[in-house]
Design an enzyme around this catalytic site. Structure first.
Site, mmCIF file in Angstrom:
data_model
loop_
_atom_site.group_PDB
_atom_site.id
_atom_site.type_symbol
_atom_site.label_atom_id
_atom_site.label_comp_id
_atom_site.label_asym_id
_atom_site.label_seq_id
_atom_site.Cartn_x
_atom_site.Cartn_y
_atom_site.Cartn_z
ATOM 1 N N LEU A 1 -19.462 51.758 112.945
ATOM 2 C CA LEU A 1 -20.029 50.369 113.015
ATOM 3 C C LEU A 1 -20.630 49.911 111.557
ATOM 4 O O LEU A 1 -20.500 50.734 110.624
ATOM 5 C CB LEU A 1 -21.168 50.557 113.818
ATOM 6 N N PRO A 2 -20.834 48.482 111.641
ATOM 7 C CA PRO A 2 -21.066 48.151 110.273
ATOM 8 C C PRO A 2 -22.134 48.535 109.511
ATOM 9 O O PRO A 2 -22.322 49.221 108.315
ATOM 10 C CB PRO A 2 -21.376 46.350 110.394
ATOM 11 N N THR B 1 -20.930 53.707 107.127
ATOM 12 C CA THR B 1 -21.744 53.957 105.909
ATOM 13 C C THR B 1 -22.911 53.156 106.273
ATOM 14 O O THR B 1 -23.188 51.957 106.292
ATOM 15 C CB THR B 1 -21.126 53.304 104.596
ATOM 16 N N LYS C 1 -21.806 59.733 99.815
ATOM 17 C CA LYS C 1 -20.964 58.670 99.885
ATOM 18 C C LYS C 1 -21.565 57.368 98.899
ATOM 19 O O LYS C 1 -21.158 56.979 98.309
ATOM 20 C CB LYS C 1 -20.835 58.159 101.405
ATOM 21 N N LYS D 1 -23.289 45.865 99.863
ATOM 22 C CA LYS D 1 -23.846 46.562 100.619
ATOM 23 C C LYS D 1 -24.198 47.957 100.417
ATOM 24 O O LYS D 1 -25.382 48.692 100.482
ATOM 25 C CB LYS D 1 -23.326 46.483 102.330
HETATM 26 P P1 NAD Z 1 -15.846 45.770 110.517
HETATM 27 O O1 NAD Z 1 -16.804 44.940 110.646
HETATM 28 O O2 NAD Z 1 -14.271 45.515 110.632
HETATM 29 O O3 NAD Z 1 -15.966 46.596 112.079
HETATM 30 C C1 NAD Z 1 -16.905 47.053 112.622
HETATM 31 C C2 NAD Z 1 -16.710 47.024 114.309
HETATM 32 O O4 NAD Z 1 -18.135 47.367 115.054
HETATM 33 C C3 NAD Z 1 -16.477 45.541 114.694
HETATM 34 O O5 NAD Z 1 -15.058 45.584 115.510
HETATM 35 C C4 NAD Z 1 -17.701 44.938 115.620
HETATM 36 O O6 NAD Z 1 -17.078 44.419 116.519
HETATM 37 C C5 NAD Z 1 -17.877 46.371 116.162
HETATM 38 N N1 NAD Z 1 -19.519 46.429 116.690
HETATM 39 C C6 NAD Z 1 -20.489 45.900 116.008
HETATM 40 N N2 NAD Z 1 -21.617 46.172 116.797
HETATM 41 C C7 NAD Z 1 -21.062 46.696 117.883
HETATM 42 C C8 NAD Z 1 -21.757 47.006 118.873
HETATM 43 N N3 NAD Z 1 -23.320 46.992 119.012
HETATM 44 N N4 NAD Z 1 -21.025 47.712 119.843
HETATM 45 C C9 NAD Z 1 -19.854 47.984 119.952
HETATM 46 N N5 NAD Z 1 -19.288 47.320 118.807
HETATM 47 C C10 NAD Z 1 -19.827 46.914 117.758
HETATM 48 O O7 NAD Z 1 -16.248 47.100 109.775
HETATM 49 P P2 NAD Z 1 -15.328 48.099 108.859
HETATM 50 O O8 NAD Z 1 -14.831 47.586 107.710
HETATM 51 O O9 NAD Z 1 -14.244 48.694 109.869
HETATM 52 O O10 NAD Z 1 -16.447 49.029 108.277
HETATM 53 C C11 NAD Z 1 -17.101 49.884 109.383
HETATM 54 C C12 NAD Z 1 -18.004 51.074 108.476
HETATM 55 O O11 NAD Z 1 -17.155 51.644 107.655
HETATM 56 C C13 NAD Z 1 -18.956 50.134 107.559
HETATM 57 O O12 NAD Z 1 -20.243 50.968 107.485
HETATM 58 C C14 NAD Z 1 -18.452 50.254 106.426
HETATM 59 O O13 NAD Z 1 -19.252 50.017 104.999
HETATM 60 C C15 NAD Z 1 -17.611 51.520 106.133
HETATM 61 N N6 NAD Z 1 -16.507 51.366 105.396
HETATM 62 C C16 NAD Z 1 -15.744 50.400 105.339
HETATM 63 C C17 NAD Z 1 -14.473 50.439 104.299
HETATM 64 C C18 NAD Z 1 -13.542 49.313 104.358
HETATM 65 O O14 NAD Z 1 -12.852 49.283 103.325
HETATM 66 N N7 NAD Z 1 -13.641 48.522 105.085
HETATM 67 C C19 NAD Z 1 -14.273 51.720 103.726
HETATM 68 C C20 NAD Z 1 -15.010 52.793 103.897
HETATM 69 C C21 NAD Z 1 -16.082 52.626 104.537
#
Ligand code: NAD
Length: 329
Positions: free
Chosen positions: A76-77, A109, A188, A263
């Site tokens: 999740l975000p 994260t 991380k 973030k």
């Molecule tokens: P994203 O926003 O693409 O995906 C998050 C998902 O969570 C979305 O599909 C959203 O609809 C869902 N969501 C939000 N609230 C929800 C709820 N209450 N119930 C169910 N689903 C819900 O984000 P992401 O890029 O996939 O990143 C996810 C995590 O991984 C973050 O913490 C980010 O910092 C970390 N991360 C991201 C990357 C990257 O390059 N994108 C790399 C490493 C780590």
């Protein structure tokens, strides 16, 4: 928890990272295991289901996922979403299900305080349940290729370590136990603080060298051979056209979004403050990522776009080509 003994694995949060991670599991888990998934964005649930119609079962809440699965993963975000999905979202949360004896794994994260609050709540309500922080590194491309690294909030001797390693290696390359609860996140955040700070320093060093008349390809070689050698300069060079595979050379696309770096950088600074770590570069770094995240020329692009934000020259190739042409005539 032995994978050969479970019948259901849950996944909540099918975004840029979660969707390809869940896709690897759907492709690689033993056939006897069903996957139960939920996201508030129905389109990503439908997409995964259409790719793996026999394996994937669509659920209508995180609770339903938890009801039907022995292992539950979340991606999740932010901390507020993780708290909402596990404990604060009324009767649709993971913890409103009876998760006694189950294994819960949060790969988001987030701030260490939110992760520890969720873990404490679970420990009190379900003493036999295991909850781990397991944030990842390697970006969206790494998630798609199955090459991400997991930083696990547990000790290497944790009894679940062999099963966690088998599971996580279906989605990534490295699984590093970091010592205990929330330490995967602390690792991380420390990593992203360092990587983000290096990206600013490489951008500044490249810019000062180029403004002094140096070709960035020469600087790239010099940094690689000298004491400044680092991965950001080598493989994620912020100057476009120096390293062809770097996001900068593809219009700063397909990388780690500058808002996500902002973030994580902010979370790292908050952690540093909380633990009393002296931090002289952090404020300047955060102001830089803050500015770049809000700049229409940089927003949504790879975080190494800080080079552009700081005014670095991107069309240097024109001068280099002209100089070559002049030499030839
Ligand atoms: P994203 O926003 O693409 O995906 C998050 C998902 O969570 C979305 O599909 C959203 O609809 C869902 N969501 C939000 N609230 C929800 C709820 N209450 N119930 C169910 N689903 C819900 O984000 P992401 O890029 O996939 O990143 C996810 C995590 O991984 C973050 O913490 C980010 O910092 C970390 N991360 C991201 C990357 C990257 O390059 N994108 C790399 C490493 C780590």
């Amino acid at each position: 928890m032995d994978l050969s003994k479970i019948s259901g694995l849950g996944f909540v949060g099918l975004g840029a990272m979660g969707l390809p991670m869940a896709g690897h599991l759907a492709a690689k888990l033993p056939e006897s295991i069903q996957m139960f998934v939920f996201d508030i964005n129905q389109a990503s649930v439908d997409q995964l289901h259409s790719e793996f119609p026999r394996r994937i079962v669509k659920c209508s809440s995180a609770k339903e996922v938890a009801d039907k699965s022995e292992i539950i993963m979340t991606m999740l975000p932010e901390g507020k979403h993780v708290r909402l999905v596990y404990i604060e979202g009324g009767d649709s949360t993971i913890c409103s299900s009876d998760v006694a004896g189950k294994l819960l794994l949060d790969c988001s994260t987030i701030d260490t305080a939110s992760s520890l609050a969720v873990k404490d709540y679970i420990n009190k309500k379900f003493p036999t349940t295991s909850f781990y922080d397991a944030p990842v590194s390697g970006g969206v491309v790494g998630a798609q290729k199955g090459t991400i690294a997991f930083f696990l909030g547990c000790d290497g001797a944790d009894p679940n370590m062999p099963h966690l390693t088998t599971l996580l290696k279906m989605m990534g390359k490295d699984v590093i136990p970091c010592g205990g609860p929330s330490k995967g996140l602390a690792a991380k955040l420390s990593n992203n603080y360092l990587s983000g700070t290096i990206a600013i320093a490489v951008s500044e060093a490249m810019d000062m060298g180029m403004r002094s008349g140096l070709d960035p390809r020469v600087l790239h070689k010099v940094f690689a051979a000298g004491t400044a050698q680092n991965t950001i300069s080598d493989r994620f060079c912020p100057v476009p056209g120096v390293y062809p595979e770097a996001p900068s050379s593809k219009g700063y696309t397909n990388g780690f979004k500058v808002q996500l770096m902002r973030k994580d950088y902010n979370l790292a600074l908050e952690m540093a403050k909380r633990v009393g770590s002296k931090n002289v570069l952090g404020e300047a770094g955060l102001a830089t990522y803050d500015g770049a995240s809000n700049d229409p020329k940089c927003r949504d692009l790879d975080s190494r776009v800080v080079y552009r934000y700081l005014g670095g020259r991107e069309d240097w190739q024109k001068d280099a080509d002209e100089a070559t042409a002049n030499k030839l005539t």
